[in-house]
Design a protein around this motif. Structure first.
Motif, PDB file in Angstrom:
ATOM      1  N   LEU A  85      63.666  73.054  87.051  1.00  0.00           N
ATOM      2  CA  LEU A  85      64.512  72.933  85.865  1.00  0.00           C
ATOM      3  C   LEU A  85      65.724  72.054  86.144  1.00  0.00           C
ATOM      4  O   LEU A  85      66.297  71.468  85.220  1.00  0.00           O
ATOM      5  CB  LEU A  85      64.957  74.315  85.385  1.00  0.00           C
ATOM      6  CG  LEU A  85      63.847  75.185  84.789  1.00  0.00           C
ATOM      7  CD1 LEU A  85      64.368  76.578  84.481  1.00  0.00           C
ATOM      8  CD2 LEU A  85      63.249  74.548  83.541  1.00  0.00           C
ATOM      9  N   LEU A  86      66.108  71.950  87.386  1.00  0.00           N
ATOM     10  CA  LEU A  86      67.138  70.979  87.772  1.00  0.00           C
ATOM     11  C   LEU A  86      66.502  69.639  88.121  1.00  0.00           C
ATOM     12  O   LEU A  86      66.939  68.586  87.633  1.00  0.00           O
ATOM     13  CB  LEU A  86      67.937  71.497  88.968  1.00  0.00           C
ATOM     14  CG  LEU A  86      68.928  70.489  89.588  1.00  0.00           C
ATOM     15  CD1 LEU A  86      70.025  70.127  88.590  1.00  0.00           C
ATOM     16  CD2 LEU A  86      69.526  71.040  90.871  1.00  0.00           C
ATOM     17  N   PHE A  87      65.471  69.650  88.953  1.00  0.00           N
ATOM     18  CA  PHE A  87      64.901  68.401  89.465  1.00  0.00           C
ATOM     19  C   PHE A  87      64.428  67.479  88.346  1.00  0.00           C
ATOM     20  O   PHE A  87      64.588  66.248  88.446  1.00  0.00           O
ATOM     21  CB  PHE A  87      63.726  68.706  90.390  1.00  0.00           C
ATOM     22  CG  PHE A  87      64.104  69.413  91.675  1.00  0.00           C
ATOM     23  CD1 PHE A  87      65.427  69.533  92.069  1.00  0.00           C
ATOM     24  CD2 PHE A  87      63.123  69.961  92.487  1.00  0.00           C
ATOM     25  CE1 PHE A  87      65.766  70.182  93.248  1.00  0.00           C
ATOM     26  CE2 PHE A  87      63.451  70.610  93.676  1.00  0.00           C
ATOM     27  CZ  PHE A  87      64.776  70.721  94.049  1.00  0.00           C
ATOM     28  N   ASN A  88      63.840  68.040  87.309  1.00  0.00           N
ATOM     29  CA  ASN A  88      63.324  67.203  86.218  1.00  0.00           C
ATOM     30  C   ASN A  88      64.407  66.369  85.550  1.00  0.00           C
ATOM     31  O   ASN A  88      64.118  65.312  84.962  1.00  0.00           O
ATOM     32  CB  ASN A  88      62.655  68.076  85.147  1.00  0.00           C
ATOM     33  CG  ASN A  88      61.275  68.540  85.548  1.00  0.00           C
ATOM     34  OD1 ASN A  88      60.587  67.887  86.339  1.00  0.00           O
ATOM     35  ND2 ASN A  88      60.859  69.687  85.025  1.00  0.00           N
ATOM     36  N   GLN A  89      65.647  66.832  85.647  1.00  0.00           N
ATOM     37  CA  GLN A  89      66.735  66.132  84.950  1.00  0.00           C
ATOM     38  C   GLN A  89      67.417  65.102  85.849  1.00  0.00           C
ATOM     39  O   GLN A  89      68.363  64.446  85.402  1.00  0.00           O
ATOM     40  CB  GLN A  89      67.782  67.135  84.447  1.00  0.00           C
ATOM     41  CG  GLN A  89      67.296  68.485  83.974  1.00  0.00           C
ATOM     42  CD  GLN A  89      66.027  68.504  83.158  1.00  0.00           C
ATOM     43  OE1 GLN A  89      65.739  67.585  82.380  1.00  0.00           O
ATOM     44  NE2 GLN A  89      65.224  69.549  83.329  1.00  0.00           N
ATOM     45  N   LEU A  90      66.955  64.942  87.072  1.00  0.00           N
ATOM     46  CA  LEU A  90      67.659  64.095  88.042  1.00  0.00           C
ATOM     47  C   LEU A  90      67.042  62.711  88.204  1.00  0.00           C
ATOM     48  O   LEU A  90      67.298  62.031  89.193  1.00  0.00           O
ATOM     49  CB  LEU A  90      67.718  64.804  89.399  1.00  0.00           C
ATOM     50  CG  LEU A  90      68.441  66.155  89.408  1.00  0.00           C
ATOM     51  CD1 LEU A  90      68.490  66.728  90.812  1.00  0.00           C
ATOM     52  CD2 LEU A  90      69.850  66.034  88.826  1.00  0.00           C
ATOM     53  N   TYR A  91      66.247  62.289  87.233  1.00  0.00           N
ATOM     54  CA  TYR A  91      65.697  60.936  87.228  1.00  0.00           C
ATOM     55  C   TYR A  91      66.093  60.215  85.948  1.00  0.00           C
ATOM     56  O   TYR A  91      66.327  60.846  84.917  1.00  0.00           O
ATOM     57  CB  TYR A  91      64.167  60.965  87.305  1.00  0.00           C
ATOM     58  CG  TYR A  91      63.607  61.554  88.579  1.00  0.00           C
ATOM     59  CD1 TYR A  91      63.827  60.947  89.821  1.00  0.00           C
ATOM     60  CD2 TYR A  91      62.852  62.717  88.552  1.00  0.00           C
ATOM     61  CE1 TYR A  91      63.304  61.485  90.983  1.00  0.00           C
ATOM     62  CE2 TYR A  91      62.326  63.267  89.716  1.00  0.00           C
ATOM     63  CZ  TYR A  91      62.556  62.647  90.923  1.00  0.00           C
ATOM     64  OH  TYR A  91      62.048  63.177  92.083  1.00  0.00           O
ATOM     65  N   SER A  92      66.143  58.908  86.045  1.00  0.00           N
ATOM     66  CA  SER A  92      66.214  58.089  84.830  1.00  0.00           C
ATOM     67  C   SER A  92      64.781  57.774  84.437  1.00  0.00           C
ATOM     68  O   SER A  92      63.990  57.314  85.271  1.00  0.00           O
ATOM     69  CB  SER A  92      66.985  56.792  85.097  1.00  0.00           C
ATOM     70  OG  SER A  92      68.341  57.071  85.377  1.00  0.00           O
ATOM     71  N   THR A  93      64.429  58.070  83.205  1.00  0.00           N
ATOM     72  CA  THR A  93      63.042  57.897  82.776  1.00  0.00           C
ATOM     73  C   THR A  93      62.977  57.013  81.540  1.00  0.00           C
ATOM     74  O   THR A  93      63.881  57.003  80.706  1.00  0.00           O
ATOM     75  CB  THR A  93      62.388  59.252  82.455  1.00  0.00           C
ATOM     76  OG1 THR A  93      63.182  59.939  81.476  1.00  0.00           O
ATOM     77  CG2 THR A  93      62.285  60.110  83.701  1.00  0.00           C
ATOM     78  N   SER A  94      61.881  56.276  81.427  1.00  0.00           N
ATOM     79  CA  SER A  94      61.680  55.403  80.272  1.00  0.00           C
ATOM     80  C   SER A  94      60.218  55.049  80.175  1.00  0.00           C
ATOM     81  O   SER A  94      59.462  55.104  81.159  1.00  0.00           O
ATOM     82  CB  SER A  94      62.516  54.128  80.405  1.00  0.00           C
ATOM     83  OG  SER A  94      62.125  53.407  81.564  1.00  0.00           O
ATOM     84  N   LEU A  95      59.790  54.683  78.982  1.00  0.00           N
ATOM     85  CA  LEU A  95      58.428  54.193  78.806  1.00  0.00           C
ATOM     86  C   LEU A  95      58.323  52.793  79.405  1.00  0.00           C
ATOM     87  O   LEU A  95      59.248  51.993  79.298  1.00  0.00           O
ATOM     88  CB  LEU A  95      58.064  54.145  77.319  1.00  0.00           C
ATOM     89  CG  LEU A  95      57.955  55.511  76.615  1.00  0.00           C
ATOM     90  CD1 LEU A  95      57.757  55.306  75.120  1.00  0.00           C
ATOM     91  CD2 LEU A  95      56.821  56.325  77.195  1.00  0.00           C
ATOM     92  N   PRO A  96      57.183  52.482  80.083  1.00  0.00           N
ATOM     93  CA  PRO A  96      57.055  51.155  80.702  1.00  0.00           C
ATOM     94  C   PRO A  96      56.951  50.065  79.657  1.00  0.00           C
ATOM     95  O   PRO A  96      56.576  50.316  78.522  1.00  0.00           O
ATOM     96  CB  PRO A  96      55.772  51.293  81.511  1.00  0.00           C
ATOM     97  CG  PRO A  96      54.981  52.359  80.820  1.00  0.00           C
ATOM     98  CD  PRO A  96      55.984  53.321  80.259  1.00  0.00           C
TER      99      PRO A  96
END
Length: 932
Positions: A921-932
């Motif tokens: 629940l913490l780790f999932n929020q620690l990336y910058s994510t975007s559609l390719p």
């Protein structure tokens, strides 16, 4: 003759020189330049280490380096006994461990070994470094045991092996250096130590001993639970209740129901020896039982974990400070009673008095051990033997829920059974009570002979569970505490179910059965109130902590005896999960997001510049939502092969790129809040991020107030106690010192001044709002979810009721009270924030926030619930009074704020680095994510 004369002369000279050296070991005054206990004086660890090495020259000592600390210092244990005993030390260690494990010993053998052996007593100091009596008494005790020649000391040395162990070298160096930095002695203060006195855990280093994440805990645990298994351990702390000098054994109720009774009565016996000695020496102020808050319910402390291993674990909490202080006037402590038979009167109190008390308490413990050496050895054997017998047969542990079931069954029959004549006004008029009082034994038999309610004979942890590497970490926690674990060498069947080779088995027919049950089974804390209908009595620490639940381990409980192709692992032999990676020509690789270790592999890939994607819908029939996909390349293959071997990951090669949308993962610029003095929850998260290789930067309130946060960071993490409640003056003070008073900048060295300050509504919150609106994400945990209220989001406190004036008020403790316990929540595991979790999970809950969200806010996407309580009985382990108030309350949510997102997690999802089942629940929020 000459050939023999010279070597003999050399040996004689060497022996004489050794004796001279032993006799000339310097006193503390000679070495440190002051007597231990002198006002305004503390020794650093550097000085103490040098002194320990000088003490090692004595023929009464053996200095043992038990490992390195988190900051890279050597941690020492001084073994003290007679020279004759030290020559046979290996034999006495063997007897101690064999008696504690009680395996294969007959009564006759046990009694013979008890007569041959020597009691082993552990005495430590310095675990909580600002509690300076602990470290200083350890030095003084070592000196006195090495130098004294009185009959009592010699008797102790002849009959006891003493393990004097420094519990926190890093903390002593920090705290003593901080105190002694002031050149004028009268101005020296222990207040406002700038950071945690254990690198990551601070005061929580005494909450780490059933999982042993910290190096110091591991060093100590190996000596206690693998190498020596002492019969008595004594853990020195501060501080005693106001108006007393110290609190000590025996302790208040409740005690944990899995204990062997001899352990509890053993504490009583040692407690009597301690208080009797102080009384005989006219040293008042010892309080016990209900005179203090200390109990034997909790596991996880340095002292308390030993209780679950049949050791007589002792704790004292004493006053004392190198700067003289006062014993305050507390009138209700001045009347002698069973808690405090010999009260102390108000007076000036000096450091040396606390040292003298501590040495007396040590000598009381050692004298008892010397006089009862054979009894202590036999009793730990007897407790272990009892535990083995209980785990080898049908056995029911008594606990409040079982007693409640007996009473409920009886009351139900009372309601159904008509009176024999007239109108019944008392239960016996129904003809249900036996003669002499009580209730019929059939009600006992219905519960405590119910086959379904038996204690398990063992547990099976199979390889085919969502996060097997974390299950192995759980097993290693057991192994580090001396638990016997077995591994299946071939496929086997139990109760009609087949299990694969490589599965692990933990049986309860072992000496430390209390600890096994405590790690697998729920704790059943009693409803403990000051009086009927009154406020609750706060547990000393957690009420429930079942580690298997916290770590999300899938376990099969086996109620009947079973066997199979099982190999007993050697005690202390840690396990490595066996991973695998498909080889050959592939388009890419997939990793399950259900495995915590997958995040380590992903962070290694990102650091090396390898592309990583997430699969929002997983892969059909195989991987759950949020699985990772890594396009094939030579670099990716090399890194993933290494991760499979070292992290126990199953990495699957795929022939083509997965169908559907992919979410690209990029490293985020992570900031973690901390405060002057150090925040323990922040320290644990810092350790977690280092272990899982998330790059991050620690920031303070001044960094936040300075603004321009979005230029520097993508994610900011706030642990509990960082964000104040609306209307509060500020929050986020650290825990490194004695005082809550924040120091003034001019009082501090320049290097620490940027750490000062607190999160405030007028300066900090506007900057956080700007950060969110500009596209930054904020993760809040526990009380820091207050940020949602500061931002004016459409959420409310769910735990309120209406008073007579129609005003909402938080529920009173008489209606609702949940101290640290394990509860179950429901999740929407298809959402990005909850990827990798199942639809239900256990969380650590400690008076945590629970929310009510307006229905239209959910419908419009203003707030998105992530987790909630779907039942009126979510309690899994611990104590939850009024838990029905939780039903339909939201435990976690996400809310868009401008271009950014606020994540609010009410439960302690990273609690003490134990709650591994909710790390994602913490780790999932620690990336910058975007559609390719």
């Amino acid at each position: 003759m000459k050939r023999y004369f010279l070597p003999a002369l050399f040996c004689l000279l060497t022996l004489s020189l050794t004796q001279v050296q032993a006799q000339n070991i310097p006193s503390p005054k000679d070495h440190f330049g002051f007597n231990i206990g002198d006002d305004y004086q503390l020794a650093t660890y550097t000085q103490t280490e040098a002194y320990f090495k000088k003490l090692a020259a004595s023929d009464r000592t053996k200095l043992v380096d038990i490992g390195m600390t988190e900051e890279g210092r050597h941690q020492y244990m001084i073994i003290v006994s007679s020279p004759e005993n030290l020559k046979k030390l290996d034999r006495y260690k063997e007897i101690s461990t064999k008696m504690a494990r009680a395996e294969g010993l007959t009564e006759e053998q046990a009694k013979a070994m008890a007569a041959e052996g020597k009691a082993v007593v552990w005495i430590d100091g310095g675990l909580h470094a600002t509690e300076t009596v602990g470290t200083m008494q350890l030095i003084e005790t070592a000196w006195q045991l090495v130098s004294r020649k009185d009959p009592e000391t010699l008797r102790i040395l002849d009959n006891v092996v003493i393990l004097l162990t420094h519990a926190n070298p890093d903390g002593q160096e920090l705290v003593s250096s901080w105190y002694m930095r002031e050149p004028k002695p009268e101005k020296r203060l222990l207040e406002n130590v700038p950071r945690l006195y254990q690198k990551y855990a601070g005061h929580d280093n005494n909450r780490d001993f059933f999982i042993m994440n910290m190096k110091e805990s591991q060093n100590i645990g190996r000596q206690l639970f693998i190498e020596w298994l002492p019969q008595v351990m004594y853990n020195h702390h501060q501080r005693g209740p106001a108006g007393s000098v110290l609190a000590g054994p025996p302790y208040r109720d409740p005690f944990n129901y899995v204990f062997e009774p001899l352990m509890i009565t053993g504490i009583d016996a040692l407690g009597a020896a301690m208080i009797n000695r102080l009384n005989a020496e006219n040293k008042p102020g010892f309080t016990r039982l209900g005179g203090s808050v200390f109990s034997t319910w909790y596991n996880g402390g340095l002292r308390t974990t030993t209780h679950f291993h049949n050791m007589i674990g002792l704790l004292t909490e004493i006053i004392g400070n190198p700067t003289p202080e006062d014993v305050p006037l507390v009138p209700n402590r001045l009347i002698p009673n069973g808690n405090t038979p010999f009260p102390v009167t108000p007076r000036k109190w000096y450091f040396r008095q606390s040292i003298d008390y501590s040495v007396s308490l040590n000598y009381a413990t050692l004298d008892y051990a010397a006089r009862h050496s054979d009894q202590l050895l036999y009793n730990i054997y007897r407790m272990g033997k009892n535990a083995i017998e209980h785990g080898s047969s049908d056995y029911w542990t008594l606990s409040p829920k079982r007693i409640d079931a007996i009473n409920q069954n009886y009351q139900a029959d009372l309601r159904k059974t008509p009176p024999t004549s007239g109108t019944a006004t008392t239960p016996d008029q129904y003809g249900l009570l036996p003669r002499g009082g009580g209730i019929p034994v059939k009600y006992y038999d219905a519960v405590l002979k119910d086959p379904a309610l038996r204690d398990p004979r063992g547990y099976i942890i199979t390889t085919d569970q969502p996060d097997f590497p974390t299950a192995v970490k759980f097993l290693n926690a057991l192994i580090k505490t001396g638990i016997q674990v077995q591994e299946a060498t071939a496929e086997f069947t139990v109760a009609g179910k087949k299990y694969p080779a490589g599965s692990y088995v933990v049986k309860t027919d072992q000496a430390f059965r209390p600890h096994v049950l405590d790690m697998f089974e729920p704790q059943d804390h009693p409803n403990d109130f000051q009086y009927p209908g009154g406020p609750p009595v706060r547990p000393y620490d957690a009420a429930g902590w079942t580690l298997a639940y916290q770590m999300g381990v899938k376990v099969d409980r086996i109620l009947d005896g079973f066997d199979g192709p099982f190999r007993k692992l050697p005690y202390g032999e840690l396990q490595m999960p066996k991973g695998k990676m498909e080889t050959g020509t592939v388009a890419g690789y997939t990793l399950s997001a259900q495995t915590n270790n997958a995040f380590i592999a992903v962070n290694d890939l990102l650091k090396s510049g390898v592309d990583v994607y997430r699969l929002p819908t997983g892969t059909a029939g195989k991987l759950a939502a949020g699985a990772f996909y890594v396009p094939g390349s030579a670099k990716a293959k090399t890194l993933l092969d290494k991760s499979a071997k070292e992290l126990g990951l199953e990495i699957t090669g795929v022939g083509k790129k997965p169908m559907g949308a992919l979410v690209k993962v990029s490293p985020a610029r992570i900031a973690l809040w901390d405060a002057y003095g150090g925040s323990m929850p922040s320290g644990w998260v810092r350790w977690l991020m280092e272990q899982y290789r998330f790059p991050m930067q620690v920031i303070y309130s001044q960094d936040i107030d300075a603004g321009d946060l979005r230029k520097k960071f993508d994610v900011i993490v706030f642990v509990s106690r960082a964000i104040p409640a609306v209307g509060a003056s500020g929050s986020g003070g650290g825990e490194g010192g004695f005082s809550n008073r924040e120091p003034k900048a001019e009082e501090l060295p320049a290097e620490y001044r940027p750490w000062l300050g607190k999160i405030t509504a007028d300066k900090s919150i506007p900057q956080l709002k700007k950060f969110l609106e500009a596209g930054g994400n904020v993760v809040t945990i526990g009380s820091s979810t207050n940020l949602a209220y500061h931002l004016g989001l459409p959420v409310k406190n769910a735990l309120v009721d209406m008073n007579s004036a129609g005003i909402e008020r938080p529920l009173s403790n008489e209606k609702y009270y949940i101290p640290g316990s394990i509860l179950r929540i429901d999740l929407d595991s298809t959402q990005q924030a909850t990827w990798g979790l199942s639809c239900q999970t256990d969380v650590y809950f400690d008076a945590s926030p629970v929310f009510k969200i307006a229905p239209d806010a959910v419908a419009k996407g203003i707030v998105k619930p992530l987790a909630w309580f779907s039942t009126a009985k979510p309690l899994r382990s611990g104590w939850a009074w009024g838990q029905a108030y939780l039903q339909d309350g939201v435990a976690a949510f996400m809310a868009p704020v401008g271009s950014g997102k606020l994540y609010a997690f009410g439960p302690e999802i990273t609690f003490r680095a134990q709650a591994q089942g909710t790390f994602k629940l913490l780790f999932n929020q620690l990336y910058s994510t975007s559609l390719p």
